[in-house]
Design a protein around this motif. Structure first.
Motif, PDB file in Angstrom:
ATOM      1  N   PRO A 291       0.829  -1.204   0.000  1.00  0.00           N
ATOM      2  CA  PRO A 291       0.000   0.000   0.000  1.00  0.00           C
ATOM      3  C   PRO A 291       0.862   1.252   0.000  1.00  0.00           C
ATOM      4  CG  PRO A 291       0.143  -0.879   2.212  1.00  0.00           C
ATOM      5  CD  PRO A 291       0.871  -1.857   1.309  1.00  0.00           C
ATOM      6  N   PRO A 292       0.310   2.366  -0.497  1.00  0.00           N
ATOM      7  CA  PRO A 292       1.054   3.622  -0.373  1.00  0.00           C
ATOM      8  C   PRO A 292       1.174   4.016   1.086  1.00  0.00           C
ATOM      9  CG  PRO A 292      -1.194   4.021  -1.127  1.00  0.00           C
ATOM     10  CD  PRO A 292      -0.998   2.533  -1.138  1.00  0.00           C
ATOM     11  N   SER A 293       2.177   4.788   1.389  1.00  0.00           N
ATOM     12  CA  SER A 293       2.365   5.218   2.768  1.00  0.00           C
ATOM     13  C   SER A 293       1.171   6.033   3.227  1.00  0.00           C
ATOM     14  CB  SER A 293       3.643   6.056   2.892  1.00  0.00           C
ATOM     15  OG  SER A 293       3.770   6.571   4.201  1.00  0.00           O
ATOM     16  N   SER A 294       0.655   5.702   4.397  1.00  0.00           N
ATOM     17  CA  SER A 294      -0.510   6.419   4.925  1.00  0.00           C
ATOM     18  C   SER A 294      -0.108   7.440   5.977  1.00  0.00           C
ATOM     19  CB  SER A 294      -1.504   5.415   5.534  1.00  0.00           C
ATOM     20  OG  SER A 294      -0.882   4.682   6.589  1.00  0.00           O
ATOM     21  N   SER A 295       1.188   7.617   6.179  1.00  0.00           N
ATOM     22  CA  SER A 295       1.638   8.547   7.197  1.00  0.00           C
ATOM     23  C   SER A 295       2.624   9.541   6.613  1.00  0.00           C
ATOM     24  CB  SER A 295       2.308   7.789   8.359  1.00  0.00           C
ATOM     25  OG  SER A 295       3.436   7.074   7.885  1.00  0.00           O
ATOM     26  N   VAL A 296       2.718  10.695   7.242  1.00  0.00           N
ATOM     27  CA  VAL A 296       3.706  11.684   6.835  1.00  0.00           C
ATOM     28  C   VAL A 296       5.085  11.135   7.182  1.00  0.00           C
ATOM     29  CG1 VAL A 296       4.546  14.025   7.219  1.00  0.00           C
ATOM     30  CG2 VAL A 296       2.084  13.568   7.204  1.00  0.00           C
ATOM     31  N   PRO A 297       6.025  11.132   6.231  1.00  0.00           N
ATOM     32  CA  PRO A 297       7.344  10.555   6.528  1.00  0.00           C
ATOM     33  C   PRO A 297       8.034  11.298   7.665  1.00  0.00           C
ATOM     34  CG  PRO A 297       7.083  10.927   4.165  1.00  0.00           C
ATOM     35  CD  PRO A 297       5.923  11.600   4.840  1.00  0.00           C
ATOM     36  N   VAL A 298       8.684  10.551   8.534  1.00  0.00           N
ATOM     37  CA  VAL A 298       9.529  11.177   9.538  1.00  0.00           C
ATOM     38  C   VAL A 298      10.806  11.621   8.845  1.00  0.00           C
ATOM     39  CG1 VAL A 298      10.565   8.968  10.214  1.00  0.00           C
ATOM     40  CG2 VAL A 298      10.672  10.905  11.766  1.00  0.00           C
ATOM     41  N   GLU A 299      11.261  12.823   9.144  1.00  0.00           N
ATOM     42  CA  GLU A 299      12.471  13.335   8.528  1.00  0.00           C
ATOM     43  C   GLU A 299      13.681  12.989   9.388  1.00  0.00           C
ATOM     44  OE1 GLU A 299      12.079  17.499   7.676  1.00  0.00           O
ATOM     45  OE2 GLU A 299      10.810  17.121   5.920  1.00  0.00           O
ATOM     46  N   LEU A 300      14.715  12.460   8.734  1.00  0.00           N
ATOM     47  CA  LEU A 300      15.947  12.097   9.418  1.00  0.00           C
ATOM     48  C   LEU A 300      17.077  12.948   8.832  1.00  0.00           C
ATOM     49  CD1 LEU A 300      17.091  10.076  11.537  1.00  0.00           C
ATOM     50  CD2 LEU A 300      17.761   8.638   9.593  1.00  0.00           C
ATOM     51  N   PRO A 301      17.520  13.983   9.561  1.00  0.00           N
ATOM     52  CA  PRO A 301      18.599  14.835   9.040  1.00  0.00           C
ATOM     53  C   PRO A 301      19.930  14.085   9.042  1.00  0.00           C
ATOM     54  CG  PRO A 301      17.333  15.945  10.778  1.00  0.00           C
ATOM     55  CD  PRO A 301      16.970  14.495  10.831  1.00  0.00           C
ATOM     56  N   VAL A 302      20.642  14.166   7.930  1.00  0.00           N
ATOM     57  CA  VAL A 302      21.907  13.448   7.773  1.00  0.00           C
ATOM     58  C   VAL A 302      22.977  14.403   7.253  1.00  0.00           C
ATOM     59  CG1 VAL A 302      23.097  11.632   6.467  1.00  0.00           C
ATOM     60  CG2 VAL A 302      20.826  11.196   7.413  1.00  0.00           C
ATOM     61  N   HIS A 303      24.146  14.360   7.883  1.00  0.00           N
ATOM     62  CA  HIS A 303      25.348  15.007   7.366  1.00  0.00           C
ATOM     63  C   HIS A 303      26.032  14.010   6.444  1.00  0.00           C
ATOM     64  CE1 HIS A 303      25.180  18.154  10.569  1.00  0.00           C
ATOM     65  NE2 HIS A 303      24.690  17.163  11.290  1.00  0.00           N
ATOM     66  N   PHE A 304      26.209  14.344   5.187  1.00  0.00           N
ATOM     67  CA  PHE A 304      26.805  13.412   4.231  1.00  0.00           C
ATOM     68  C   PHE A 304      28.331  13.557   4.248  1.00  0.00           C
ATOM     69  CE2 PHE A 304      22.437  13.591   2.826  1.00  0.00           C
ATOM     70  CZ  PHE A 304      22.167  12.267   2.520  1.00  0.00           C
TER      71      PHE A 304
END
Length: 204
Positions: free
Chosen positions: A77-90
């Motif tokens: 199924p498509p995601s039913s929730s707002v994605p949690v954002e994970l900040p990453v330093h590349f």
């Protein structure tokens, strides 16, 4: 062991659990979790893995297995929730290797990670360690694990992206790090990332 449609295999585990081998554990996890929430599946726990789903605490394993035999493979199924954002330093030391392995520039690798909505396929290895699926690459692990990977390190291995909640040995290809607390026993839900959750990587 019983083999059902499309190669799904179901094995009893003790007297009240079933181990289901399927091609798309994310789709099956979403389906079975919805069935449990709707009261149509009595199970204490549903634990997804890389290629399996464990149904634990089922009252009648034989009846549940029969139901699975008659269930058409669900679509994811498509995601039913707002994605949690994970900040990453590349700033990971393996970014150049990753870029060379997939035949892209470092900038393109980073752009692809930022543009892809990931989904937690399953958790394991350490409390709060989530295996995120959705990237288009498959990366080999290091030939020998590093003795210590720092907490927050973000890496790639096989088809997954993962972030280390605590310092530990590890053999993933490191592409960066996050300062987000991935596991906190004082939170209502200790693990920030859990099976089925949508995740968006953002540049820190």
């Amino acid at each position: 062991m019983d083999v059902y449609r499309d190669g799904m295999q179901v094995r009893p585990v003790g007297g009240n659990a079933l181990l289901i081998e399927v091609d798309d554990p994310l789709a099956w996890f979403a389906h079975l979790d919805a069935e449990r929430r709707a009261g149509r599946l009595a199970a204490v726990d549903i634990v997804p893995g890389a290629r399996t789903i464990l149904l634990d605490g089922v009252a009648d394993a034989t009846a549940v297995a029969a139901t699975l035999r008659d269930t058409r493979p669900p679509s994811r199924p498509p995601s039913s929730s707002v994605p949690v954002e994970l900040p990453v330093h590349f700033d990971g030391e393996d970014l150049p290797f990753v870029a060379e392995h997939v035949g892209e520039s470092v900038d393109t690798v980073v752009a692809t990670v930022l543009a892809t909505e990931l989904r937690v396929a399953f958790c394991g290895f350490a409390p709060g360690f989530a295996y995120l699926a959705g990237l288009p690459w498959t990366l080999p692990r290091l030939p020998s694990p590093r003795p210590r990977v720092p907490a927050g390190a973000v890496g790639l291995a096989a088809e997954f992206l993962g972030a280390y909640p605590t310092a530990s040995p590890g053999g993933w290809r490191l592409i960066g790090h996050t300062d987000s607390p991935l596991f906190d026993v004082d939170r209502e839900t200790p693990a920030l990332l859990y099976p089925g959750r949508a995740v968006r990587i953002v540049a820190a």
